[in-house]
Design an enzyme around this catalytic site. Structure first.
Site, PDB file in Angstrom:
ATOM      1  N   ARG A  21     -12.365  15.666 -34.057  1.00 33.12           N
ATOM      2  CA  ARG A  21     -11.723  16.728 -33.291  1.00 33.12           C
ATOM      3  C   ARG A  21     -12.144  18.059 -33.912  1.00 33.12           C
ATOM      4  NH1 ARG A  21      -9.609  14.949 -28.397  1.00 33.12           N
ATOM      5  NH2 ARG A  21     -11.853  15.002 -28.424  1.00 33.12           N
TER       6      ARG A  21
ATOM      7  N   TYR B 296       0.840  -1.199   0.000  1.00 28.73           N
ATOM      8  CA  TYR B 296       0.000   0.000   0.000  1.00 28.73           C
ATOM      9  C   TYR B 296       0.877   1.253   0.000  1.00 28.73           C
ATOM     10  CZ  TYR B 296      -3.778   3.217   0.677  1.00 28.73           C
ATOM     11  OH  TYR B 296      -4.663   4.236   0.473  1.00 28.73           O
TER      12      TYR B 296
ATOM     13  N   PHE C  16      -6.842  21.857 -24.702  1.00 33.29           N
ATOM     14  CA  PHE C  16      -7.150  20.439 -24.798  1.00 33.29           C
ATOM     15  C   PHE C  16      -8.386  20.195 -23.948  1.00 33.29           C
ATOM     16  CE2 PHE C  16      -7.114  15.958 -23.803  1.00 33.29           C
ATOM     17  CZ  PHE C  16      -7.170  15.477 -25.101  1.00 33.29           C
ATOM     18  N   THR C  17      -9.222  19.270 -24.399  1.00 32.41           N
ATOM     19  CA  THR C  17     -10.556  19.094 -23.804  1.00 32.41           C
ATOM     20  C   THR C  17     -10.525  18.930 -22.273  1.00 32.41           C
ATOM     21  OG1 THR C  17     -10.377  16.752 -24.376  1.00 32.41           O
ATOM     22  CG2 THR C  17     -11.595  18.153 -25.900  1.00 32.41           C
TER      23      THR C  17
ATOM     24  N   PHE D 290     -18.415  14.902 -26.435  1.00 28.24           N
ATOM     25  CA  PHE D 290     -18.032  14.036 -27.550  1.00 28.24           C
ATOM     26  C   PHE D 290     -17.959  12.568 -27.174  1.00 28.24           C
ATOM     27  CE2 PHE D 290     -13.854  13.742 -25.696  1.00 28.24           C
ATOM     28  CZ  PHE D 290     -13.706  14.969 -25.073  1.00 28.24           C
TER      29      PHE D 290
ATOM     30  N   LYS E  62       0.492   7.808 -23.442  1.00 33.23           N
ATOM     31  CA  LYS E  62       0.938   8.136 -24.803  1.00 33.23           C
ATOM     32  C   LYS E  62       2.429   7.822 -24.937  1.00 33.23           C
ATOM     33  CE  LYS E  62      -3.035  10.593 -24.393  1.00 33.23           C
ATOM     34  NZ  LYS E  62      -3.855  10.571 -23.162  1.00 33.23           N
TER      35      LYS E  62
ATOM     36  N   ASP F 263       2.266  20.418 -20.310  1.00 33.79           N
ATOM     37  CA  ASP F 263       1.579  19.155 -20.529  1.00 33.79           C
ATOM     38  C   ASP F 263       2.558  18.290 -21.322  1.00 33.79           C
ATOM     39  OD1 ASP F 263       0.147  16.996 -21.434  1.00 33.79           O
ATOM     40  OD2 ASP F 263      -1.704  18.115 -21.763  1.00 33.79           O
TER      41      ASP F 263
END
Ligand code: P71
Length: 464
Positions: free
Chosen positions: A388, A78, A130-131, A455, A264, A221
């Site tokens: 997009r 943990y 970015f969303t 979306f 990514k 980011d």
């Protein structure tokens, strides 16, 4: 012996395939039914009904044998898992930040960062929205302001660094809002919504200088920063002889903090982090993460996940890997360019972006041409892509008005190490087929609209 030196040699993947996952083709009649059942939204298709899945490069990567072996070394304690320390070390070594807070994925880090840094009424300038990033900024009471260069909004403009910040725009925002109202400047490399377009090192350095003058922190980011580093190596004077790993570290060094979706660049299926050099922010993030994600030494991840990320980071910055990864995207994009199909130029890092406004000039943006194009592609070949454009952009939270973005795109996103060149050929042929029948295409009407990130779950029907 003396051997002749090769004069011409293509790139090839720096790996071979050890395990395969069968995929199945469906019939046109089946696909028509599946698309209607999914409300003409590719997010609502079952993956079993998809032939080549180019919805996203997020969490869809193939892990290496070393990463899979790492899963077996998961320390599922943990608190204080060894894998957490391995991840921390990898982030510090390759990204350069001092402190690490793991999160279940990128938006977990965005949530924590936004809650800590943004106060109601704040302004957050950034190189295109970015969303998820913008939504977390808005939920914390902030307003996002786009300061990307104008070229980024023009799909045909071949500028090599369309992810660049327009310094005059940024200066104007700082002057108008006042530096105290700007908790940080939000930078992404590469810029997803612009078509996977990179930011130049020189540009980030200039943003850094400007922010320093006003004591405004810079938040990166870093989701596709390795891909950004590769483009710097290829396109920016002075970087050709440098390794991608070295460029990545320099790039991050101009920022104070980063949020990351490890799904990514880092070649895994789940995970993310918040990393920073700011001890005060680290203290707060380490505290807040236990409320929303989990203890600060696992942040919603299993020990084995953290190990896979730690190993994925090392593989992700390898020059041969990243050249192959982007080489495959370029292979697909160049086919489409040769055939005169309108795509965002230059070809992006994580996918090829079809310009739906140019593809379907007869469909008004209010009838979601990009959304319609994703449906025609799926119907033609079972290839799944992502809208997009106007559906993704959603509504202004204050006025409730639709935000019609300049870019109305379909993202043909390439997962890392998953598909072959032959798959790319089939995808290119399908796009050409749909392009040849473009005159007959019709738009869509939205019949169900969720409140957040519409979306993902919106439903449509064809316009009659
Ligand atoms: C992508 C995704 C996943 C996604 C997210 C929202 C709509 C559709 C698909 C996620 C990103 C990203 C950048 C630059 C933060 C996140 C959130 N991208 N920044 O492109 O691209 O990360 O998904 O791990 O929460 O398909 P997360």
């Amino acid at each position: 012996m003396s051997y002749p030196k090769p004069s011409r040699r293509s790139w090839a993947e720096p790996w071979k395939i050890k395990m395969v996952e069968p995929i199945r083709m469906t019939t046109p009649a089946q696909r028509e039914r599946f698309m209607a059942e999914a409300g003409y939204n590719t997010f609502l298709l079952r993956s079993a009904h998809v032939y080549i899945d180019l919805l996203t490069d997020s969490g869809t990567n193939a892990m290496s044998d070393r990463q899979w072996a790492g899963l077996m070394l998961g320390d599922e304690a943990y608190a204080g898992s060894q894998n957490f320390y391995n991840l921390w070390e990898a982030v510090t070594q390759y990204y350069g930040y001092k402190y690490l807070v793991p999160t279940h994925q990128g938006r977990g880090a965005e949530h924590i960062l936004s809650q800590i840094m943004i106060h109601p009424g704040d302004i957050i300038p950034g190189n295109m929205y970015f969303t998820t990033t913008r939504l977390h900024q808005e939920l914390a009471g902030g307003t996002f302001v786009d300061v990307i260069i104008d070229e980024a909004h023009d799909p045909a403009n071949p500028h090599p660094f369309k992810g660049n910040v327009d310094l005059a725009k940024l200066r104007r925002v700082i002057n108008e809002a006042g530096p105290r109202k700007i908790p940080y400047v939000s930078i992404a490399g590469t810029v997803n919504m612009a078509g996977g377009q990179p930011q130049a090192m020189e540009n980030l350095r200039a943003v850094r200088e400007l922010c320093k003058r006003f004591e405004i922190p810079l938040v990166l980011d870093a989701t596709r920063a390795v891909e950004n580093a590769y483009f710097i190596q290829q396109r920016e004077p002075g970087y050709q002889a440098k390794k991608v790993a070295e460029i990545l570290k320099e790039y991050c060094s101009y920022t104070d903090t980063c949020t990351m979706s490890a799904k990514k660049d880092a070649l895994v299926n789940i995970g993310g982090w918040l990393a920073t050099n700011d001890e005060g922010l680290y203290e707060e993030a380490r505290n807040l993460v236990v409320v929303y994600e989990g203890l600060h030494t696992y942040g919603g991840l299993a020990g084995r996940d953290m190990e896979a990320i730690a190993r994925g980071i090392v593989e992700s910055v390898d020059d041969d890997h990243i050249r192959t990864r982007i080489g495959q995207v370029e292979y697909l994009g160049n086919h489409l360019i040769d055939w005169g199909i309108p795509i965002v130029k230059p070809i992006g890092g994580h996918g090829v972006f079809l310009d739906a406004k140019a593809f379907y000039p007869h469909i008004p943006q209010a009838q979601f041409p990009a959304q319609a194009l994703t449906c025609y592609l799926y119907a033609d070949s079972g290839v799944r892509t992502m809208e997009r454009g106007a559906v993704s952009a959603g509504r202004d939270p204050k006025t409730g008005e639709e935000r019609f973005p300049s870019l109305e795109l379909v993202r043909v996103t390439i997962p890392r190490r998953v598909y072959t060149q032959a798959h790319m050929d089939v995808v290119a042929e399908s796009i050409l087929e749909v392009y040849e029948h473009r005159d007959q295409a019709r738009g869509l009407k939205m019949i169900y609209e969720p409140k957040y990130l519409r979306f993902f779950q919106a439903r449509f029907e064809p316009v009659t």
